[in-house]
Design a protein around this motif. Sequence first.
Motif, PDB file in Angstrom:
ATOM      1  N   ILE A 161       0.876  -1.173   0.000  1.00 48.05           N
ATOM      2  CA  ILE A 161       0.000   0.000   0.000  1.00 48.05           C
ATOM      3  C   ILE A 161       0.911   1.220   0.000  1.00 48.05           C
ATOM      4  O   ILE A 161       1.832   1.304   0.827  1.00 48.05           O
ATOM      5  CB  ILE A 161      -0.922   0.010   1.233  1.00 48.05           C
ATOM      6  N   LEU A 182      -5.794  -7.084   0.174  1.00 44.03           N
ATOM      7  CA  LEU A 182      -7.112  -6.588   0.580  1.00 44.03           C
ATOM      8  C   LEU A 182      -7.496  -7.118   1.961  1.00 44.03           C
ATOM      9  O   LEU A 182      -8.171  -6.426   2.733  1.00 44.03           O
ATOM     10  CB  LEU A 182      -8.163  -6.986  -0.457  1.00 44.03           C
ATOM     11  N   VAL A 213      -6.289  -4.815   4.547  1.00 44.76           N
ATOM     12  CA  VAL A 213      -7.120  -3.603   4.591  1.00 44.76           C
ATOM     13  C   VAL A 213      -8.402  -3.869   5.368  1.00 44.76           C
ATOM     14  O   VAL A 213      -8.803  -3.082   6.239  1.00 44.76           O
ATOM     15  CB  VAL A 213      -7.438  -3.120   3.154  1.00 44.76           C
ATOM     16  N   HIS A 214      -9.059  -4.975   5.073  1.00 42.08           N
ATOM     17  CA  HIS A 214     -10.302  -5.310   5.767  1.00 42.08           C
ATOM     18  C   HIS A 214     -10.066  -5.567   7.256  1.00 42.08           C
ATOM     19  O   HIS A 214     -10.916  -5.229   8.089  1.00 42.08           O
ATOM     20  CB  HIS A 214     -10.952  -6.535   5.115  1.00 42.08           C
ATOM     21  N   HIS A 217     -12.343  -0.642   0.820  1.00 41.03           N
ATOM     22  CA  HIS A 217     -11.657   0.140  -0.219  1.00 41.03           C
ATOM     23  C   HIS A 217     -12.638   0.909  -1.098  1.00 41.03           C
ATOM     24  O   HIS A 217     -12.472   2.095  -1.354  1.00 41.03           O
ATOM     25  CB  HIS A 217     -10.790  -0.778  -1.093  1.00 41.03           C
ATOM     26  N   ILE A 256     -12.164  -1.024  -5.971  1.00 39.04           N
ATOM     27  CA  ILE A 256     -11.292  -2.064  -6.526  1.00 39.04           C
ATOM     28  C   ILE A 256     -11.578  -2.202  -8.018  1.00 39.04           C
ATOM     29  O   ILE A 256     -12.711  -2.450  -8.430  1.00 39.04           O
ATOM     30  CB  ILE A 256     -11.542  -3.417  -5.834  1.00 39.04           C
ATOM     31  N   ASN A 302      -6.775   0.534 -10.325  1.00 38.53           N
ATOM     32  CA  ASN A 302      -6.305   0.819  -8.969  1.00 38.53           C
ATOM     33  C   ASN A 302      -5.481  -0.318  -8.375  1.00 38.53           C
ATOM     34  O   ASN A 302      -5.263  -0.359  -7.164  1.00 38.53           O
ATOM     35  CB  ASN A 302      -7.492   1.130  -8.052  1.00 38.53           C
ATOM     36  N   LEU A 333      -2.059  -1.900  -3.939  1.00 36.78           N
ATOM     37  CA  LEU A 333      -3.434  -1.395  -3.932  1.00 36.78           C
ATOM     38  C   LEU A 333      -3.414   0.121  -3.727  1.00 36.78           C
ATOM     39  O   LEU A 333      -2.901   0.611  -2.716  1.00 36.78           O
ATOM     40  CB  LEU A 333      -4.219  -2.082  -2.813  1.00 36.78           C
ATOM     41  N   PHE A 374      -7.735   4.692  -2.583  1.00 32.03           N
ATOM     42  CA  PHE A 374      -8.835   4.290  -1.712  1.00 32.03           C
ATOM     43  C   PHE A 374     -10.038   5.202  -1.913  1.00 32.03           C
ATOM     44  O   PHE A 374      -9.920   6.433  -1.946  1.00 32.03           O
ATOM     45  CB  PHE A 374      -8.394   4.317  -0.252  1.00 32.03           C
ATOM     46  N   ASP A 388     -16.252  -5.113  -1.762  1.00 34.83           N
ATOM     47  CA  ASP A 388     -14.912  -5.247  -2.353  1.00 34.83           C
ATOM     48  C   ASP A 388     -14.705  -6.642  -2.935  1.00 34.83           C
ATOM     49  O   ASP A 388     -14.046  -6.804  -3.971  1.00 34.83           O
ATOM     50  CB  ASP A 388     -13.839  -4.982  -1.291  1.00 34.83           C
TER      51      ASP A 388
END
Length: 681
Positions: free
Chosen positions: A79, A130, A133-134, A140, A143, A147, A158, A161, A204
């Motif tokens: 990221i 991902l 991130v979750h 996000h 997606i 991106n 990724l 956002f 997502d």
Amino acid sequence: MSLIGITLRNRYQIFKQLGVGGFGETYLAYDLDLPDYPTCVVKHLKPKNANPTILEIAQKKFDQEAKILYKLGNAHPQIPQLFAHFLENEKFYLVQEYVDGNNLTSEIIPGYRQSEAEVLKLTKEILEVLAFVHQQGIIHRDIKPMNLMRRKDGKIVLIDFGAVKEIGALQVNPQGESSLTVAIGTPGYMPSEQQALYPQFSSDIYAVGIIAFQALTGLQPLQLPRNVNGEICCALFQGTVNISLGFAEFLDKMVRYDYRQRYQDATAALQALQQQFNISQAQTLVPAPPTARLISSQSGGEASIFQKIRLFFQDLFSESTPDNSFASTVAITQPAFNSAAKQIHFEQPEGQVSLESAFYIERPPIESDCYEEILQSGALIRIKAPRQMGKTSLLTRILDCGTKQGYSAAYLNFQSADAEFFTNLDKFLQWFCVSIAQELNLPDKLREYWQGVLGSKDKCTNYFQRYLLAEIPHPIVLGLDEVDQVFQYPQVASEFFALLRAWHETSKNKEIWKKLRLAIVHSKEVYIPLNINQSPFNVGLPIELPEFNKLQVEDLLQRHDLHWHEVEIQQFMDMLGGHPYLVRKAIYEIARGRINLSQLLQIAPTEEGFYSDHLRRHLSNLQEDINLASAMKQVVAASSSVRIDSGLAFKLRSMGLVKFQVNNVISSCELYRQYFDEHLG
């Protein structure tokens, strides 16, 4: 205005523009404070409304999201790091790490199909980043291949956002409460709950699934066919895509229409993928242990036999092909992809298309514009189109959008009113109030509010303000269908429509009226005399439903499992244009095997064809007005567009019989030209 050549904060010298979107712009810049002036990315975010309240709330939102990006970028190498965020001249800027590589549009190419092994590997790579991130509690929301960057070291990064884009979509009500004006995301990758401003972690997951289908099929998201439930699934690609049963089941679950039926987040999806294929950390696909595989095949039937054959080949190739590129080595397709699985339950093309239908065709950006508008305080949407163009189907979806936001919705079709109610304004407004109360599941309190010397419009206003709007704490979406019926009674019409306009104007100042959102549907041009300041037909969001275009007709054909050549599609559209009812009726009959295209082209404009009732109704309406019939006769007799009286031209267009070419008109389609050329002679 481009920022190229500008130096921000006396440090970031912008030298190249990377992209422009609805929420801002992205640039490359040199960081002049560091040795060798390394490259960084500058995002310029633009609030839609620059009033002080918006800017204050946007600043808070900006700072909150920046903290999240700092945290994410510092905690995960895939990221981009956030170097700075600041406000300069009332404009918001983010400075981020430059990712040296290419986005996935260079890998996922239209028309090119990747193997199952390639797509499985790509899906795993996306889900891994991902999942992090979750796990931080972040969705996000955008997606898509653009991106997702393939860095020079081969890793997926990724970027971009969606939460940051909220700054460009904020609106604020008089109480200082902020909300979004539009859904954040990209059409095609954005599932229904996200479009309705209700994103989930599984939203997502849907987007990742769409990317996988893109890579497997070579199709763009909006080109992907859907089954009778309105869902994308692997069974629709029989004979074109080689895919194993396990991966098909995995992908199908990722893109379920109902977000509750998908994997709930990226961690759950990644775990399911690893369990299904025993993916090691070295990204090697290893067959599941034989015991586990045999247990999974105990269900019996065709699928069980297929699974056993599949397992045999997996065991056979497990040592010689450790990457388990079994799907590309042995082309075995799942028996569930046979003709029985592809049976389509066709819908009669009459009336509105239900919310659950797999055959509703969107006409972008109309739906998204309506969904965005109906969420605004005091909204008014005006939908106009000839009959059988899909107005009620769209209205139903607008009401459904409101319902999903927790609003109350009331639908009223004016054709349901007895004729006696139109003879007197007082009777009409009483019927109107009682009908709406019933739709809102409220008891009738007409006697309580229909007292005193006030006029009928004042009593109706009080009924809404002091009862309906006061009783229901949340917004009310009111869908008024077939208001053409009121046009036939000019005295009632002028007073009623003036009342609707007054309510709309009141909603700009009175809080309680901001809760009322109106959607009005009509077919005909508004010829009744209305004061320009008392008409609801010159305010709000105007929507004129167009015919289906070629891509939309092709989409409908695919949903009926019809695959035509370019020449056939052109012949079809020459005869019928893109009129939704005409197109749906023909495709329905052809898909059921009742007629073929060649026969349709022969009999469509005749009394033998299944459009005979439709055509005779139009003929009857034309013959009631000698001037209108004469004008239509002139149109169909001409070999090119012609100029006719503008009033008659608009009437013919409201009937759907002609379309404008600048100031001239031509017949909407060959069906009408041939039929009326013979019957108006």
